[in-house]
Design an enzyme around this catalytic site. Sequence first.
Site, PDB file in Angstrom:
ATOM      1  N   GLU A 123       0.847  -1.203   0.000  1.00 24.94           N
ATOM      2  CA  GLU A 123       0.000   0.000   0.000  1.00 24.94           C
ATOM      3  C   GLU A 123       0.872   1.240   0.000  1.00 24.94           C
ATOM      4  O   GLU A 123       2.051   1.177   0.337  1.00 24.94           O
ATOM      5  CB  GLU A 123      -0.847   0.047   1.288  1.00 24.94           C
ATOM      6  N   LYS A 129       2.172   4.656   1.628  1.00 22.15           N
ATOM      7  CA  LYS A 129       2.306   5.150   3.002  1.00 22.15           C
ATOM      8  C   LYS A 129       1.997   6.653   2.964  1.00 22.15           C
ATOM      9  O   LYS A 129       2.812   7.463   2.519  1.00 22.15           O
ATOM     10  CB  LYS A 129       3.726   4.894   3.523  1.00 22.15           C
ATOM     11  N   ASP A 132       1.401  10.417   3.913  1.00 19.99           N
ATOM     12  CA  ASP A 132       2.159  11.270   4.819  1.00 19.99           C
ATOM     13  C   ASP A 132       1.233  12.326   5.406  1.00 19.99           C
ATOM     14  O   ASP A 132       1.059  13.413   4.868  1.00 19.99           O
ATOM     15  CB  ASP A 132       3.296  11.941   4.034  1.00 19.99           C
ATOM     16  N   TYR A 153      -6.918   2.591   6.167  1.00 22.68           N
ATOM     17  CA  TYR A 153      -6.053   1.488   5.744  1.00 22.68           C
ATOM     18  C   TYR A 153      -5.967   0.321   6.720  1.00 22.68           C
ATOM     19  O   TYR A 153      -5.206  -0.610   6.504  1.00 22.68           O
ATOM     20  CB  TYR A 153      -4.644   1.987   5.424  1.00 22.68           C
ATOM     21  N   LYS A 164      10.620   3.364   3.545  1.00 22.12           N
ATOM     22  CA  LYS A 164      10.570   4.826   3.400  1.00 22.12           C
ATOM     23  C   LYS A 164      11.380   5.253   2.177  1.00 22.12           C
ATOM     24  O   LYS A 164      12.527   4.820   2.010  1.00 22.12           O
ATOM     25  CB  LYS A 164      11.169   5.495   4.641  1.00 22.12           C
ATOM     26  N   CYS A 197      18.924  46.851   5.006  1.00 23.34           N
ATOM     27  CA  CYS A 197      18.153  46.388   3.843  1.00 23.34           C
ATOM     28  C   CYS A 197      19.031  46.460   2.589  1.00 23.34           C
ATOM     29  O   CYS A 197      19.632  47.509   2.320  1.00 23.34           O
ATOM     30  CB  CYS A 197      16.911  47.254   3.681  1.00 23.34           C
ATOM     31  N   CYS A 226      17.425  49.370   0.273  1.00 19.84           N
ATOM     32  CA  CYS A 226      17.283  50.796   0.611  1.00 19.84           C
ATOM     33  C   CYS A 226      18.158  51.200   1.795  1.00 19.84           C
ATOM     34  O   CYS A 226      18.078  52.335   2.254  1.00 19.84           O
ATOM     35  CB  CYS A 226      15.823  51.139   0.881  1.00 19.84           C
ATOM     36  N   CYS A 234      12.434  44.951   6.837  1.00 14.56           N
ATOM     37  CA  CYS A 234      12.846  46.313   6.499  1.00 14.56           C
ATOM     38  C   CYS A 234      11.643  47.206   6.814  1.00 14.56           C
ATOM     39  O   CYS A 234      10.588  47.064   6.200  1.00 14.56           O
ATOM     40  CB  CYS A 234      13.210  46.421   5.019  1.00 14.56           C
ATOM     41  N   CYS A 276      10.904  51.697   0.231  1.00 20.03           N
ATOM     42  CA  CYS A 276      11.818  50.623  -0.162  1.00 20.03           C
ATOM     43  C   CYS A 276      11.306  50.020  -1.485  1.00 20.03           C
ATOM     44  O   CYS A 276      10.171  49.532  -1.553  1.00 20.03           O
ATOM     45  CB  CYS A 276      11.856  49.583   0.959  1.00 20.03           C
TER      46      CYS A 276
END
Length: 687
Positions: A113, A115, A117, A224, A311, A405, A408, A423, A429
Amino acid sequence: MTSDEAKSRIHKLSEEINRHNHNYYVLDRPEITDYQFDMLLQELIVLENKFPEFLEENSPSQRVGGTITKSFENVAHKFPMLSLSNTYNEEEIQEFDERVRKLLGEKVEYICELKFDGVAISLTYEHGQLKRAVTRGDGNKGDDVTANVRTIKSIPLKLTGDFPDFFEIRGEIYYPHANFKKLNEDRLDEGLQLFANPRNAASGTLKMQDSAEVAKRKLDCFLYYMSSDIDIADNHYDSLLKAKNWGFRISSNMAKCNQIQEIFEFINDWNIGRRSLPFDIDGIVIKVNNFKQQRELGFTAKSPRWAIAYKFKADEARTKLLSVDFQVGRTGAVTPVANLEPVLLAGTIVKRATLHNADVIQQLGLHENDTVIVEKGGEIIPKIISVVDELRTAGSKQVQFIEKCPECATTLVRNNGEAAWICPNTYSCPPQLKGKIEHFISRKAMNIESLGEGKVEILFDNKLVYNVADLYDLKYVDLLGLEKVFVTEDPENPLVIKERKVSFQKKTVENILQSLENSKNVPFSRVLFALGIRFVGETVAKKLVEAFPTLEQLIAANKESLMEVDEIGDRIADSVIDFFSNHDNISIVERLKDFGIQFEQETSIIRISNILEGKSLVVSGVFTNFSRDQLKEIIEQHGGKNVSSISAKTDFVVAGENMGPAKLEKAVKLKIKILSEEEFIQLIQLD
Ligand code: IVH
């Protein structure tokens, strides 16, 4: 309608609605239109309101949610929820198979089957009715999340066919990719932290307190594993087929394997096939099919001896860090991005990986020129998962987060409890200004799509626009003939550079001016969303406009009245007040208003009666049959006005469960008539 007639109609409607839900969400084969479905559901809700004695816990009307769970009860599992032992290679599967054959001393059939997640869930059914849904927890005890699970449409609330009186069925609740993408897009609009992957989003959603919110998130579920005191079938495969007939959603991607080679083929097929699935899987589960053999094999303390999980390896590659860029987004958040030596990963060439924020750089201990491992997991953008310390060049310096930044030069700030450096120069900016305009023109906002694909950048470069109001000053002659060549990477292969010329020809300019004109019809709630106020996404904008239907009302609102609106908390209220206390913002908004942009909500409510004409009502709390929004709509349909806060002018308070004590006290003090949900329904004679 007599009580008997109502009872039988409610029963018949529930069965019919359950069948259509199953057709739509489990079989993917709807037989009626959404409208026809809504009509059936509406009829059921009205009848259940009139005859509350026939309202059942598992009525399909309860799928919309509305129950608030303050803390989830921790309950014991009847059968402990064990996990599976994990393997990562073919040899370990071979060893598993040898162990099984040796212990049984006979032929074995396996079921392979997917798996899934997501988040494991145990569902208990009694006499065909969903009784309880509990998370795995520590395996012995988990959280009772029944109210939230009831909103998942593919999970049957009532079963059909020859089911046993008592059983538990286990499965995985997951977030489908498409819904996950939409969820994160909405969160980005609202300035909320994004979920790292669909699994985190599923688990966060299951733990939300308001089940009506869970209902909106559209989780899904595959089952399942059946566990029951009595044997439902001789083997696992047949037990799932039976469960399928009772109404459960069982994946069709299963295979019976008699040879180990078939197991390997299944694994290899899905290692590739998983990329086209609309949800995440992180491996394959291999189970001995026969129940008698399963019993013979039994369990270790932690996991069954009759099953194992393979896995998938996360796609990983080793490469070199070339440099780190710092990108400034629309909200001013600065994201570090690693530039890498190009490397092939999961079939695509990767040149960049996100580093998320300063903490991630710190945790990795990233140094200049480091050799790094990049991974493409559930996330869309690859990330650096580790540094190969042994390969570090001697004397190389640690990567430092910038202090100013990059666009700017303003000093960055970091708010308490937030991961991102920001910023704060919101109003000048460049990427923030450009980002605001791009958000303003986007489809869900003002829908000025003809200005998409880099055209805003061209306007910006040519100093034609600085803020969103400037867009409406644009003239034909300003635009005609503008052009720019954009150099982009092929998304499939970033080593291939593509050139794309964007030019403002006659037809383009006409389209732009026309869509700017059309945007003057965009309703107030979308205009408010388009302004890009931090934390004000599409839904919040709608709620605000419902409560404050004109710009003047919204600007005048104080923190208290803002927070009385559904779903508006401290943070959003502060952000709205902040926005409208800024002089630049007010002048932009006023200019937009002068250009004819909508700053007033037009109602499109169909009038049903005048029973509530001239009356002001406050809706508060959680209701059994309607969401608060539905109730508000009904009030307007009957001529009433919804107000958000209780005052001497309020005529009625419609009170549901969990109404705030302060509100209740105020209503009592001002001697305002408090109506229960039933009394309200009586008042407007909803039948
Ligand atoms: S069977 C007694 N089948 O993987 C064995 N589990 O560590 C019951 N999972 O906790 C589990 N897909 O959350 C099984 N097709 C599948 C599965 C599956 C995902 C999850 C489940 C379990 C974990 C195993």
